[in-house]
Motif scaffolding. Structure first.
Motif, short mmCIF file in Angstrom:
data_model
loop_
_atom_site.label_atom_id
_atom_site.label_comp_id
_atom_site.label_asym_id
_atom_site.label_seq_id
_atom_site.Cartn_x
_atom_site.Cartn_y
_atom_site.Cartn_z
N SER A 205 -4.18 12.23 -2.11
CA SER A 205 -3.97 11.10 -3.01
C SER A 205 -5.30 10.65 -3.58
CB SER A 205 -3.24 9.96 -2.30
OG SER A 205 -2.74 9.06 -3.29
N PHE A 206 -5.23 9.66 -4.41
CA PHE A 206 -6.38 9.23 -5.20
C PHE A 206 -6.30 7.71 -5.30
CE2 PHE A 206 -4.19 12.97 -6.74
CZ PHE A 206 -5.17 13.95 -6.88
N MET A 207 -7.33 7.00 -4.85
CA MET A 207 -7.28 5.54 -4.93
C MET A 207 -8.62 4.98 -5.41
SD MET A 207 -4.27 4.31 -3.72
CE MET A 207 -4.23 2.91 -2.60
N TRP A 208 -8.55 3.82 -6.03
CA TRP A 208 -9.78 3.11 -6.40
C TRP A 208 -10.36 2.46 -5.15
CZ3 TRP A 208 -11.44 -2.14 -7.15
CH2 TRP A 208 -12.65 -2.24 -7.85
N SER A 209 -9.50 1.76 -4.37
CA SER A 209 -9.93 1.22 -3.07
C SER A 209 -8.93 1.63 -2.00
CB SER A 209 -10.01 -0.30 -3.11
OG SER A 209 -10.16 -0.79 -1.79
N TYR A 210 -9.40 2.31 -0.98
CA TYR A 210 -8.52 2.69 0.14
C TYR A 210 -8.27 1.49 1.07
CZ TYR A 210 -9.02 7.35 -1.71
OH TYR A 210 -9.00 8.43 -2.54
N PRO A 211 -9.33 0.81 1.57
CA PRO A 211 -9.04 -0.30 2.51
C PRO A 211 -8.26 -1.44 1.85
CG PRO A 211 -11.40 -0.17 2.04
CD PRO A 211 -10.78 1.05 1.46
#
Ligand SMILES: [Zn+2]
Ligand SMILES: [Zn+2]
Length: 269
Positions: A205-211
């Motif tokens: 997957s691809f995220m700007w912010s994981y936490p």
């Protein structure tokens, strides 16, 4: 000068005296722990932690700090005929780690996917007299200057006949992955957080912010997938232990990008 290391993200800073906030943690993509900002030093870190080693496949080893520290990513040591490359970095560089890497032939280069793993790269570079390759789009996030840092701006940077850095963007503007031919020639992707291997190791997957669970847009994910598409690879190794895709990596990235984009578009209907 005292070096301070942020206990939440592992980033190192030079000026301990007046330091209140870690810039990496204060960014929307990370977080300051509810208990507040805390600092350690490389010396204190080494007293209570050590690094473990794991061979992932011929020519590729993972280095991980135990007990877990900060973000708890692993660094990868890639061994090639053109020299050893450290991919991503961890805060703890203790005497044992220095001795082991020296015995393996030192480092010819350090390359880092994005600012969350810059940690103590300046000290690793100095210890092994090795350049650090960082994408120029993330220049603002370097928190300690170092003469070893080399900024690059291209879509891809060839380090040797087997190793190329590829600009993927996404999670960070300068987000970088490393493409290695692998000893068997089938291709390996070292992904950092730019491509995040999911728990089943059958998707990414691809995220700007994981936490903070803040997504990238469909267009941004499409852009990452397009930037990676020309590079063939079977295996993918992510930033965390167990993030190991053993086959069909290139197809998994393409399918996962389509899945993500379909999901985002169905939500905006
Ligand atoms: Zn921090
Ligand atoms: Zn990250």
């Amino acid at each position: 000068m005292t070096i301070l290391v942020c206990s939440a993200c592992g980033t190192s800073f030079d000026d301990g005296e007046h330091l209140k906030t870690c810039r990496i943690c204060a960014d929307e993509r990370q977080y300051v722990p509810a208990s507040g900002q805390a600092w350690t030093t490389p010396e204190k870190l080494a007293l209570a932690h050590r690094n473990t080693w794991l061979q992932l496949e011929p020519g590729l080893m993972a280095i991980q700090t135990v007990p877990a520290f900060a973000i708890n990513q692993r660094a990868l040591l890639l061994r090639t005929p053109a020299g050893n490359v450290l991919w991503d970095c961890i805060a703890l560089l203790d005497e044992a780690t220095k001795a082991i890497i020296d015995a393996l032939g030192g480092l010819s280069a350090i390359a880092i996917s994005h600012p969350h793993y810059y940690t103590t790269m300046q000290d690793w570079a100095a210890a092994f007299d090795a350049p650090i390759y960082l994408h120029a789009a993330d220049k603002e996030w370097v928190c300690r200057p170092s003469d070893y840092i080399r900024f690059w701006e291209e879509d891809a940077l060839v380090l040797s006949s087997a190793v190329t850095l590829v600009h993927g963007g996404g999670h960070f503007a300068g987000g970088t992955v490393l493409h290695w031919t692998g000893e068997d020639g089938q291709g390996v992707l070292l992904a950092g957080d730019i491509v995040q291997v999911t728990p089943g190791a059958d998707h990414v997957s691809f995220m700007w912010s994981y936490p903070n669970m803040l997504p990238l847009s469909a267009e941004e994910v499409m852009d990452v997938a397009e930037r990676l598409a020309p590079w063939p690879f079977e295996r993918i190794y992510g930033a965390f232990s167990h993030q190991n895709v053993r086959q069909a990596g290139q197809d998994i990235v393409a399918r996962s990008a389509r899945r993500y984009i379909d999901r985002i578009k169905s939500l905006s209907r």
